[in-house]
Write a protein that holds these residues in place. Structure first.
Motif, PDB file in Angstrom:
ATOM      1  N   PRO A   2      -2.661   7.200  -4.069  1.00  0.00           N
ATOM      2  CA  PRO A   2      -3.399   8.097  -3.171  1.00  0.00           C
ATOM      3  C   PRO A   2      -4.769   8.470  -3.723  1.00  0.00           C
ATOM      4  O   PRO A   2      -4.934   8.680  -4.922  1.00  0.00           O
ATOM      5  CB  PRO A   2      -2.507   9.348  -3.087  1.00  0.00           C
ATOM      6  CG  PRO A   2      -1.183   8.928  -3.634  1.00  0.00           C
ATOM      7  CD  PRO A   2      -1.443   7.820  -4.596  1.00  0.00           C
ATOM      8  N   GLU A  31       0.783  -1.230   0.000  1.00  0.00           N
ATOM      9  CA  GLU A  31       0.000   0.000   0.000  1.00  0.00           C
ATOM     10  C   GLU A  31       0.814   1.279   0.000  1.00  0.00           C
ATOM     11  O   GLU A  31       0.322   2.318  -0.428  1.00  0.00           O
ATOM     12  CB  GLU A  31      -0.925   0.023   1.232  1.00  0.00           C
ATOM     13  CG  GLU A  31      -1.932  -1.111   1.263  1.00  0.00           C
ATOM     14  CD  GLU A  31      -2.799  -1.061   2.505  1.00  0.00           C
ATOM     15  OE1 GLU A  31      -2.512  -0.251   3.417  1.00  0.00           O
ATOM     16  OE2 GLU A  31      -3.762  -1.848   2.569  1.00  0.00           O
ATOM     17  N   THR A  32       2.053   1.228   0.494  1.00  0.00           N
ATOM     18  CA  THR A  32       2.798   2.446   0.781  1.00  0.00           C
ATOM     19  C   THR A  32       4.226   2.365   0.260  1.00  0.00           C
ATOM     20  O   THR A  32       4.843   1.308   0.288  1.00  0.00           O
ATOM     21  CB  THR A  32       2.831   2.695   2.307  1.00  0.00           C
ATOM     22  OG1 THR A  32       1.497   2.716   2.792  1.00  0.00           O
ATOM     23  CG2 THR A  32       3.517   4.002   2.643  1.00  0.00           C
ATOM     24  N   ALA A  34       1.062   6.899  -0.022  1.00  0.00           N
ATOM     25  CA  ALA A  34       0.356   5.750  -0.584  1.00  0.00           C
ATOM     26  C   ALA A  34       0.806   5.500  -2.020  1.00  0.00           C
ATOM     27  O   ALA A  34       1.152   6.446  -2.741  1.00  0.00           O
ATOM     28  CB  ALA A  34      -1.155   5.995  -0.539  1.00  0.00           C
TER      29      ALA A  34
END
Length: 197
Positions: A148, A45-46, A145
Motif C-alpha cells: 500500500p 497486486e492484492t 494492496a
C-alpha cells in the motif's frame, strides 16, 4: 465475496484465540469467540483475507461485533511478541485492518493502542470488504494492496517472503472480552512459471 468459489482452492488455517492480559497483569474475562478460520487469496497486486468465526449473536448497534487483522509495519522499530499484552510501555505501532458490523466500510491504519483501532484515530485508508452472518457464524472478506502507498509505513506483503498476521475479535454481546490469536506465519503459494516462446 464471502462465497466466491475460488475460496475452495485456498488452504484453510484454523487458529485458537485467547483472552488478553490487563495492564496490571490480570487475565481479562474469557472471550466468547475462541477460534477463527483464515483463508488467503493473492494476485500480483492484492491480498484477500477471508476470516470465519462462530459468534452466538449478531450485534450491529451499541457494541458491534468486530475483527482486526494485525500486520507488522514496514521499517518499524521493535517487535510485538504477542497481542495478549499489547500495547505495553514502549510497544511499537501495528498495522491494523479493522472491520466492524457497525460501520459501512473496513479501514487500515497504523495504531499505537487498541483504542486507536476501535475509534479510527489517525490517518486511515478505506478497504474493500464484505461480511455475512448466517446461523451463528460470521464470514468476513477484507482486501488490501500487497504494497500500500498509504497509510505511511503500511506493511508490505511479499509473496516470496514469510510474513506474519494476527487477529483480534470483539463479540458485541460480551464487549469486555477481546479474543486474540498468536502471530501466524503468512506464506503465499508460489505460482508456477510457464515457459515462454
Amino acid at each position: 465475496t464471502v462465497d466466491d468459489p475460488r475460496w475452495e482452492t485456498a488452504e484453510r488455517t484454523d487458529v485458537r484465540l485467547r483472552n488478553v492480559v490487563s495492564s496490571d497483569g490480570e487475565w481479562v474475562q474469557p472471550p466468547t469467540v475462541d477460534a477463527v478460520s483464515i483463508h488467503v487469496l493473492v494476485n500480483d497486486e492484492t491480498a484477500a483475507f477471508r476470516v470465519s468465526w462462530d459468534d452466538p449473536s449478531e450485534e450491529r448497534a451499541d457494541a458491534p461485533d468486530a475483527l482486526a487483522l494485525f500486520l507488522k509495519p514496514s521499517g518499524g522499530e521493535g517487535d510485538v511478541v504477542t497481542l495478549q499484552a499489547w500495547p505495553y510501555q514502549g510497544a511499537p505501532r501495528l498495522d491494523a485492518c479493522h472491520w466492524s458490523a457497525g460501520r459501512p466500510e473496513a479501514f487500515e491504519l497504523l495504531a499505537a493502542t487498541v483504542e486507536d483501532v476501535i475509534e479510527r484515530r489517525g490517518m486511515s485508508v478505506a478497504l474493500t470488504s464484505a461480511a455475512s452472518y448466517h446461523e451463528g457464524r460470521w464470514q468476513l472478506v477484507v482486501q488490501r494492496a500487497l504494497r500500500p502507498a498509504s497509510p505511511a509505513q503500511a506493511a508490505a506483503l511479499d509473496p516470496a517472503v514469510f510474513g506474519s498476521v494476527a487477529v483480534a475479535v470483539w463479540d458485541g454481546s460480551n464487549p469486555g472480552a477481546r479474543a486474540v490469536s498468536p502471530w501466524v506465519d503468512l506464506a503465499f503459494p508460489q505460482q508456477e512459471q510457464k515457459a515462454g516462446h
